[in-house]
Design a protein around this motif. Sequence first.
Motif, PDB file in Angstrom:
ATOM      1  N   GLU A  55      80.227  47.865  -1.334  1.00 55.68           N
ATOM      2  CA  GLU A  55      80.071  47.772  -2.791  1.00 55.68           C
ATOM      3  C   GLU A  55      81.333  48.130  -3.560  1.00 55.68           C
ATOM      4  O   GLU A  55      81.765  47.380  -4.415  1.00 55.68           O
ATOM      5  CB  GLU A  55      78.904  48.658  -3.242  1.00 55.68           C
ATOM      6  CG  GLU A  55      77.565  48.109  -2.784  1.00 55.68           C
ATOM      7  CD  GLU A  55      76.400  48.949  -3.261  1.00 55.68           C
ATOM      8  OE1 GLU A  55      76.382  49.319  -4.453  1.00 55.68           O
ATOM      9  OE2 GLU A  55      75.505  49.234  -2.446  1.00 55.68           O
ATOM     10  N   SER A  90      74.182  41.352  11.101  1.00 50.96           N
ATOM     11  CA  SER A  90      73.674  42.563  10.444  1.00 50.96           C
ATOM     12  C   SER A  90      73.352  43.684  11.435  1.00 50.96           C
ATOM     13  O   SER A  90      72.686  44.647  11.086  1.00 50.96           O
ATOM     14  CB  SER A  90      72.451  42.222   9.593  1.00 50.96           C
ATOM     15  OG  SER A  90      71.463  41.640  10.410  1.00 50.96           O
ATOM     16  N   THR A 131      76.135  46.863   2.132  1.00 49.90           N
ATOM     17  CA  THR A 131      75.850  47.503   0.852  1.00 49.90           C
ATOM     18  C   THR A 131      75.021  48.747   1.144  1.00 49.90           C
ATOM     19  O   THR A 131      74.455  48.888   2.230  1.00 49.90           O
ATOM     20  CB  THR A 131      75.067  46.546  -0.070  1.00 49.90           C
ATOM     21  OG1 THR A 131      73.905  46.081   0.627  1.00 49.90           O
ATOM     22  CG2 THR A 131      75.920  45.366  -0.482  1.00 49.90           C
ATOM     23  N   LYS A 176      73.764  37.767   0.697  1.00 49.67           N
ATOM     24  CA  LYS A 176      73.526  37.108   1.981  1.00 49.67           C
ATOM     25  C   LYS A 176      73.503  35.576   1.877  1.00 49.67           C
ATOM     26  O   LYS A 176      74.236  34.897   2.605  1.00 49.67           O
ATOM     27  CB  LYS A 176      72.236  37.647   2.615  1.00 49.67           C
ATOM     28  CG  LYS A 176      72.011  37.145   4.014  1.00 49.67           C
ATOM     29  CD  LYS A 176      70.755  37.754   4.629  1.00 49.67           C
ATOM     30  CE  LYS A 176      70.513  37.168   5.997  1.00 49.67           C
ATOM     31  NZ  LYS A 176      69.271  37.631   6.581  1.00 49.67           N
ATOM     32  N   CYS A 217      79.857  41.519   8.182  1.00 50.42           N
ATOM     33  CA  CYS A 217      78.689  42.383   7.997  1.00 50.42           C
ATOM     34  C   CYS A 217      78.647  42.826   6.541  1.00 50.42           C
ATOM     35  O   CYS A 217      79.606  43.414   6.041  1.00 50.42           O
ATOM     36  CB  CYS A 217      78.766  43.598   8.918  1.00 50.42           C
ATOM     37  SG  CYS A 217      77.350  44.693   8.729  1.00 50.42           S
ATOM     38  N   ILE A 218      77.545  42.523   5.875  1.00 51.25           N
ATOM     39  CA  ILE A 218      77.357  42.968   4.496  1.00 51.25           C
ATOM     40  C   ILE A 218      76.768  44.373   4.578  1.00 51.25           C
ATOM     41  O   ILE A 218      75.647  44.565   5.036  1.00 51.25           O
ATOM     42  CB  ILE A 218      76.399  42.032   3.723  1.00 51.25           C
ATOM     43  CG1 ILE A 218      76.940  40.600   3.728  1.00 51.25           C
ATOM     44  CG2 ILE A 218      76.195  42.546   2.292  1.00 51.25           C
ATOM     45  CD1 ILE A 218      75.952  39.566   3.216  1.00 51.25           C
ATOM     46  N   TYR A 253      72.366  43.141  -1.444  1.00 50.76           N
ATOM     47  CA  TYR A 253      72.399  42.481  -0.122  1.00 50.76           C
ATOM     48  C   TYR A 253      71.647  41.149  -0.173  1.00 50.76           C
ATOM     49  O   TYR A 253      72.124  40.138   0.332  1.00 50.76           O
ATOM     50  CB  TYR A 253      71.787  43.415   0.926  1.00 50.76           C
ATOM     51  CG  TYR A 253      71.662  42.795   2.296  1.00 50.76           C
ATOM     52  CD1 TYR A 253      72.758  42.747   3.157  1.00 50.76           C
ATOM     53  CD2 TYR A 253      70.452  42.266   2.739  1.00 50.76           C
ATOM     54  CE1 TYR A 253      72.653  42.183   4.423  1.00 50.76           C
ATOM     55  CE2 TYR A 253      70.340  41.697   4.000  1.00 50.76           C
ATOM     56  CZ  TYR A 253      71.440  41.665   4.836  1.00 50.76           C
ATOM     57  OH  TYR A 253      71.334  41.095   6.086  1.00 50.76           O
ATOM     58  N   GLU A 254      70.473  41.165  -0.805  1.00 51.29           N
ATOM     59  CA  GLU A 254      69.651  39.953  -0.908  1.00 51.29           C
ATOM     60  C   GLU A 254      70.330  38.870  -1.748  1.00 51.29           C
ATOM     61  O   GLU A 254      70.091  37.683  -1.547  1.00 51.29           O
ATOM     62  CB  GLU A 254      68.266  40.282  -1.491  1.00 51.29           C
ATOM     63  CG  GLU A 254      67.410  41.163  -0.594  1.00 51.29           C
ATOM     64  CD  GLU A 254      67.144  40.566   0.779  1.00 51.29           C
ATOM     65  OE1 GLU A 254      66.991  39.332   0.885  1.00 51.29           O
ATOM     66  OE2 GLU A 254      67.096  41.329   1.765  1.00 51.29           O
ATOM     67  N   GLY A 262      71.364  48.715  -3.560  1.00 51.29           N
ATOM     68  CA  GLY A 262      72.143  48.138  -2.466  1.00 51.29           C
ATOM     69  C   GLY A 262      71.388  47.045  -1.734  1.00 51.29           C
ATOM     70  O   GLY A 262      71.956  46.017  -1.356  1.00 51.29           O
ATOM     71  N   LYS A 263      70.087  47.257  -1.554  1.00 46.81           N
ATOM     72  CA  LYS A 263      69.255  46.246  -0.886  1.00 46.81           C
ATOM     73  C   LYS A 263      69.147  44.988  -1.743  1.00 46.81           C
ATOM     74  O   LYS A 263      69.179  43.870  -1.227  1.00 46.81           O
ATOM     75  CB  LYS A 263      67.872  46.814  -0.577  1.00 46.81           C
ATOM     76  CG  LYS A 263      67.901  47.812   0.576  1.00 46.81           C
ATOM     77  CD  LYS A 263      66.534  48.438   0.811  1.00 46.81           C
ATOM     78  CE  LYS A 263      66.618  49.502   1.893  1.00 46.81           C
ATOM     79  NZ  LYS A 263      65.380  50.269   2.019  1.00 46.81           N
ATOM     80  N   ARG A 274      74.500  47.081  10.183  1.00 49.30           N
ATOM     81  CA  ARG A 274      73.610  47.508   9.100  1.00 49.30           C
ATOM     82  C   ARG A 274      72.325  48.113   9.673  1.00 49.30           C
ATOM     83  O   ARG A 274      71.864  49.158   9.231  1.00 49.30           O
ATOM     84  CB  ARG A 274      73.307  46.305   8.201  1.00 49.30           C
ATOM     85  CG  ARG A 274      72.495  46.632   6.979  1.00 49.30           C
ATOM     86  CD  ARG A 274      72.273  45.387   6.107  1.00 49.30           C
ATOM     87  NE  ARG A 274      71.466  45.702   4.962  1.00 49.30           N
ATOM     88  CZ  ARG A 274      71.907  46.228   3.845  1.00 49.30           C
ATOM     89  NH1 ARG A 274      73.182  46.485   3.702  1.00 49.30           N
ATOM     90  NH2 ARG A 274      71.092  46.509   2.837  1.00 49.30           N
TER      91      ARG A 274
END
Length: 123
Positions: A22, A95, A69, A83, A66-67, A79-80, A75-76, A98
């Motif tokens: 982030e 992932s 967050t 992605k 790799c994301i 990510y959504e 953060g989730k 993660r």
Amino acid sequence: MKYNAQLQTEIEKFKDYVIIVEGKKDVQSLKSLGFKKVYAIHSTGVPLRERVEQIMSYIEKKERVCILTDLDKRGKQLYEILKPIFQELSARLDSTFRGILIKSRISHIEGINTFIQKVENIA
């Protein structure tokens, strides 16, 4: 505590990945652990999609991305959003890292280096 020593070993496997975080503190935290390709998604005045396109221009097609967050509500959500943009731009998303952090109950990426250092002191 044995799992935490294992966590450090697990993290080593991902040092060649491109890691998307982030902000600046997240970048610093991961770089202090030896990660080289860490990019902050938040860039003042740059829309998310444009920032993703910038990052994609820095990396090679074969590199795994790799994301990473934070694992809190915001953060989730981020990510959504990220992605599908990365998928659309043909990033090789992975992932696994993660998932390891989720299992380790690490919720904020900027604190990961402190978490690992505490583990080293205990071990």
